[in-house]
Design an enzyme around this catalytic site. Structure first.
Site, PDB file in Angstrom:
ATOM      1  N   LEU A 311       0.808  -1.213   0.000  1.00 22.14           N
ATOM      2  CA  LEU A 311       0.000   0.000   0.000  1.00 22.14           C
ATOM      3  C   LEU A 311       0.846   1.269   0.000  1.00 22.14           C
ATOM      4  O   LEU A 311       0.468   2.280  -0.585  1.00 22.14           O
ATOM      5  CB  LEU A 311      -0.934   0.008   1.223  1.00 22.14           C
ATOM      6  CG  LEU A 311      -2.291  -0.630   0.970  1.00 22.14           C
ATOM      7  CD1 LEU A 311      -3.120  -0.633   2.230  1.00 22.14           C
ATOM      8  CD2 LEU A 311      -3.037   0.115  -0.127  1.00 22.14           C
ATOM      9  N   CYS A 312       2.006   1.197   0.694  1.00 22.07           N
ATOM     10  CA  CYS A 312       2.822   2.419   0.756  1.00 22.07           C
ATOM     11  C   CYS A 312       3.327   2.794  -0.625  1.00 22.07           C
ATOM     12  O   CYS A 312       3.460   3.979  -0.952  1.00 22.07           O
ATOM     13  CB  CYS A 312       3.979   2.243   1.727  1.00 22.07           C
ATOM     14  SG  CYS A 312       5.005   0.845   1.354  1.00 22.07           S
ATOM     15  N   THR A 313       3.617   1.804  -1.444  1.00 24.58           N
ATOM     16  CA  THR A 313       4.044   2.099  -2.812  1.00 24.58           C
ATOM     17  C   THR A 313       2.926   2.790  -3.567  1.00 24.58           C
ATOM     18  O   THR A 313       3.133   3.796  -4.241  1.00 24.58           O
ATOM     19  CB  THR A 313       4.413   0.816  -3.567  1.00 24.58           C
ATOM     20  OG1 THR A 313       5.347   0.088  -2.817  1.00 24.58           O
ATOM     21  CG2 THR A 313       4.975   1.130  -4.934  1.00 24.58           C
TER      22      THR A 313
END
Lengths: 550, 392
Positions: A311-313
């Site tokens: 998700l951070c990407t």
């Protein structure tokens, strides 16, 4: 007419061979009456069509299940459908087309999900063939088929189909005896029981000489239309024991080959499955015989982990077009349309995701977002090539014929096919997992005789191997407690306070089936599990063979 | 079959044989030469040139400091940069060479690990996993070497476009020692800015290499007397991108295969216990049944009454065929011969569909010139599905 239609297949079904399956009996009676076959398919395939032509000689009724409707994109390779059929249920149109093409075959279509059918529905079938497109669906049907499996207390497999509907063709002639040396088997007809003794007495010396004593391997019965019973005696040269045939049922049991006492499945409860799948130039076909070969769950470790973007990407450092698309699909959609489910088949929803992805890509300077890529990423579209479908489905159809007729050895047990670089096929013989939750003897649950059904259901939620919530329990076809529908729930609610031991007819150990929801990595899936319930402190181990009767 | 093969070969027409016979069958392509540019292999090493960075890549890496204090920046440095810098450092300390022995490679990996500041630094983990790309040998693969050394690379006015481009490639490789850069890079943990810049650097180098190749192509075309624009830019670009993955497929004439099969291969197949002996058995028998039909006007086992005679006749025919192929003394198992007679030239739908599927898939590959077509003869074994490709 029927003769010329199956002229080629007859060569396999009517002739003896050396590379044949066990128990192969060539003869015009190698049609199994009332054998039914069930095909699941999400993709219509080539060989399936052709195979119906000659498999119809072997099978009487076919049933097809599919939950999809025909789309335009299917028409390039699913040749049973025409432009005018777009929008209609696949199962119904396919059944109609094949019945038009092949005279004498009967196909019953079902337009529904496979989970919508009761277990009894599947129990009627002899063979199940799968062309599914998801792990969950395969897992479900695998647990259904393996759920029928019963493990003997004597650990013996028994063949239901052959025991209950035994076609037999028996010929009487010394000439056959002389052929034993070459064939390894002899079929002997005899019009009456006493005559059998005479015949065996005649044959036995001839057989004894070169190859040793024969064994009465299997006896099957068939009622002739005129009410005159014929019996057949199959003598298998490989074995050493010979038993005279007296009364059919008891003798059949006496004749049953004995195995070591490991947990072996009862052959009569075995429901073979043939499963195939394709992706681009690659595909697989496998034969699953529950209890004998590994089932789907036994080999689930073969699947690679699914590609997921962290998700951070997606949120902070997107780098590729796919990141931008997934951001719009997974994160932005919920922000803007909270509550509304994203429907990949809705063009407006797809267009919205595409334009949001473009905006994000422009923000980060990432090229490559197109509408077709958006569709591909969101729907997880995998290319389908008609020729690969043909190859894999042909392999499945061939295996089905071989399982049904034993006219040749079967695939053992997993075929992988890769046509990307040149051509590679490989057959791997996977081994069954002894502790498999699905096709094994069942998860052992040792409980006190006083435990109530309600307490038992709670145990399932916490059991480390099961983690089953909202469980419904059935025992030998009887509903002990059903979570749904509400009518059944109300009816069975009173059972929750009763001791499980009583509800299970006071047998010290038996099998129950439970259905419920398991959650694996945040995904809830419905699952069916088999449990071996053993009541502690109850005396007497009764033979599962004779308890109740399957 | 042999006659048809000769005719098609002379007329330069692609030919595929497909046959289904009982539970067996075969597929065989017969083309003089088939060049594949877009071979699209499943797993192919990406072209990062970590072992031999060009000046622009090197200076980009040098401008980035690995010891930056900010943890976010530290964990978003792409592994390409990490590896280029570390490889440079190693080379400085080891006289200009890169890690080659097992211990050195291990040491290199440990050096990378030592730079990790926190456990969640995915970029350093990726760097360790990708460190083998630094150790990879420079230059081109043996496959590519064979292609550029092929006699067809000496082009003249009759040469196909493919070989003209190969000739250009040869000149390029002779000049630089490497194939043209592919230009695309895999996804990796990185800040968006660095990743996009890196992408642009790789793309620029690929474009530069392409221009050099294009120049070579034009020169060669002039030299052999053809119009220098006749090979399109898109074609040359595709050729450059796929330069490391080029494949040539050549097939023997059937006549040659039948008269003089590759002996060691044939022997190997005949003696192999598991897969191949059945496959080659079927191969021989499929030819034997044709010979049988020519001699006796029917296929073995076609008529029910004569099974026994057919079995022995087929056996004699097969043994004769084996003898002609130079394998005197080898035999085929009785089981197989019986099985072949049992089939009686029957054609089963499922087997026909399988063979047809394979043949059509090969046709797709040949026509689209993408993906590599199969080489050799594919023998389908429907008994236990242990099919095999025989190269004879």
């Amino acid at each position: 007419m029927a003769q010329s239609r199956s002229r080629d297949l007859d060569k396999l079904l009517l002739r003896h061979g050396h590379l044949v399956g066990p128990n192969f009996e060539p003869g015009p009676d190698t049609t199994f009456e009332n054998m039914r076959e069930c095909w699941w398919w999400e993709r219509v395939v080539w060989a399936a069509n052709f195979s119906r032509t000659w498999l119809s000689r072997v099978f009487e009724t076919w049933e097809v299940i599919d939950m999809d409707r025909i789309e335009v994109s299917n028409l390039n390779r699913q040749f049973l459908f025409r432009l005018g059929d777009v929008g209609k249920p696949k199962a119904e149109v396919a059944a109609k087309r094949v019945m038009e093409r092949v005279a004498g075959v009967n196909i019953v279509p079902h337009f529904c999900r496979i989970e919508d059918k009761e277990l009894d529905f599947y129990n009627d079938f002899s063979i199940i063939v799968l062309g599914l497109d998801s792990i969950e669906a395969r897992s479900y049907i695998n647990s259904v088929a393996c759920g029928f499996l019963v493990i003997d207390s004597e650990d013996l497999p028994r063949a239901t189909l052959r025991a209950e509907r035994p076609p037999l063709k028996v010929l009487q002639s010394p000439k056959w005896a002389s052929m034993v040396g070459r064939l390894g088997k002899v079929l002997v007809t005899r019009p009456s029981l006493p005559a059998l003794d005479i015949i065996t007495a005649t044959i036995q010396p001839a057989l004894l000489k070169p190859l040793g004593p024969p064994i009465l391997h299997r006896v099957r019965l068939k009622e002739e239309p005129k009410g005159k019973p014929t019996h057949s005696l199959v003598i298998n040269m490989a074995s050493k024991i010979f038993l005279p045939f007296t009364k059919h049922m008891t003798t059949w049991q006496a004749l049953r080959p004995k195995y070591d006492s490991d947990d072996n499945p009862r052959e009569e409860t075995i429901k073979p499955m043939v499963d195939g799948g394709t992706e681009g130039f690659k595909g697989h076909a496998r034969v699953i015989v529950p209890g004998v070969t590994p089932c789907f769950e036994c080999t689930i470790w073969l699947f690679p982990p699914q590609v997921k973007f962290p998700l951070c990407t997606l949120a902070e450092t997107p780098r590729t077009a796919a990141h931008c698309i997934e951001y719009a699909h997974l994160i932005k959609w919920d922000e803007v349309h909270s509550g509304k489910t994203f429907d990949p088949d809705n063009p407006e929803h797809m267009q919205w995701v595409y334009s949001e992805a473009v905006k994000r890509a422009e923000l980060f300077g990432i090229p490559g977002v197109t509408y077709s890529l958006t569709q591909g990423v969101v729907k997880n579209i995998i290319p389908a090539i008609a020729s690969t479908n043909a190859i894999i489905s042909a392999a499945c159809a061939l295996e089905t014929l071989k399982i049904a007729s034993a006219c040749s050895k079967t695939l053992s047990n997993y075929l992988t096919y890769n046509g990307v670089e040149g051509l590679h096929t490989k057959v791997t013989e996977f081994v069954k997992d002894k502790d498999c939750l699905v096709c094994g003897p069942g998860v052992l649950m040792e409980v006190a005789a006083s435990v109530t059904l309600g307490e038992f259901i709670t145990l399932l939620e916490d059991h480390p191997k099961l983690l089953l919530s909202r469980a419904s329990v059935t025992h030998r076809g009887k509903n002990l407690y059903m979570q749904a529908p509400p009518v059944l729930e109300e009816m069975t609610r009173s059972n929750l306070d009763l001791p499980l031991f009583d509800l299970m007819d006071k047998v010290p150990k038996d099998v129950v089936h439970v259905t419920g929801t398991t959650s694996k990595s945040d995904k809830k899936t419905s699952s069916l599990r088999k449990l071996r319930v053993v009541f502690k402190g109850v005396d007497g181990v009764s033979d599962m063979d004779t308890a109740g009767g399957a | 079959m042999v006659k048809l093969d000769k005719i098609c070969r002379e007329a330069n027409i692609m030919l595929i044989f497909a046959r289904s016979y009982g539970l067996t069958g075969f597929v065989r392509i017969s083309v003089k030469e088939h060049a594949v540019i877009e071979s699209k292999p499943d797993h192919f090493l990406d072209d990062l040139r970590l072992n031999n960075p060009w000046p622009e890549l090197r200076s980009f890496a040098e401008a980035i400091d690995l010891n930056v204090p900010d943890p976010v920046v530290h964990k978003h440095t792409p592994y390409v940069v990490i590896l280029v810098k570390m490889a440079d450092e190693w080379a400085k300390n080891h006289g200009g060479s890169l890690p080659s022995t097992r211990e050195e490679k291990k040491e290199f990996k440990e050096l990378i690990r030592a730079r990790m500041r926190a456990l969640d630094e995915d970029n350093y983990k990726e760097a360790m996993e990708a460190s083998f790309k630094v150790f990879a040998p420079c230059g081109i693969s043996s496959n590519l070497q064979r292609i550029i050394n092929d006699s067809c690379a000496d082009v003249d006015s009759n040469s196909a476009d493919f070989w003209v481009m190969v000739a250009a490639l040869k000149e390029f490789i002779e000049g630089t020692g490497e194939a043209p850069l592919e230009g695309s890079i895999p996804d990796m943990t990185s800040s968006t800015e660095l990743y996009v810049t890196l992408q642009k650097i790789y793309q620029a180098k690929a474009e530069a290499d392409f221009l050099v190749i294009q120049r070579h192509v034009r020169n060669i075309l002039n030299r052999i007397g053809r119009d220098s624009d006749c090979i399109s830019k898109t074609m040359i670009k595709s050729f450059c991108k796929n330069a490391r993955k080029l494949t040539i497929c050549r097939y023997r004439l059937l006549e040659d295969e039948f008269n003089s099969p590759v002996q060691p291969e044939l022997q190997k197949y005949l003696t192999d216990e598991d897969y191949s002996s059945i496959a080659v058995g079927f191969y021989i028998l499929l030819r034997a049944v044709d010979r049988f039909a020519a001699n006796y006007n029917s296929f073995p086992g076609q008529f029910d009454g004569e099974m026994d005679e057919d079995i022995s006749r087929l056996k004699t025919t097969a043994v004769g065929l084996l003898g002609d192929s130079g394998c005197n003394g080898s035999t085929l198992t009785e089981d197989l011969i019986n099985e072949m007679c049992r089939y009686g030239a029957a054609e089963l739908h499922a087997v026909a569909a399988f063979i047809g599927g394979i043949a059509s898939q090969e046709v797709i590959k040949l026509i689209t010139k993408q993906f590599v077509p199969m080489s050799g003869t594919f023998i389908f074994n429907g008994v236990d599905h242990k099919s095999q490709l025989l190269s004879l």
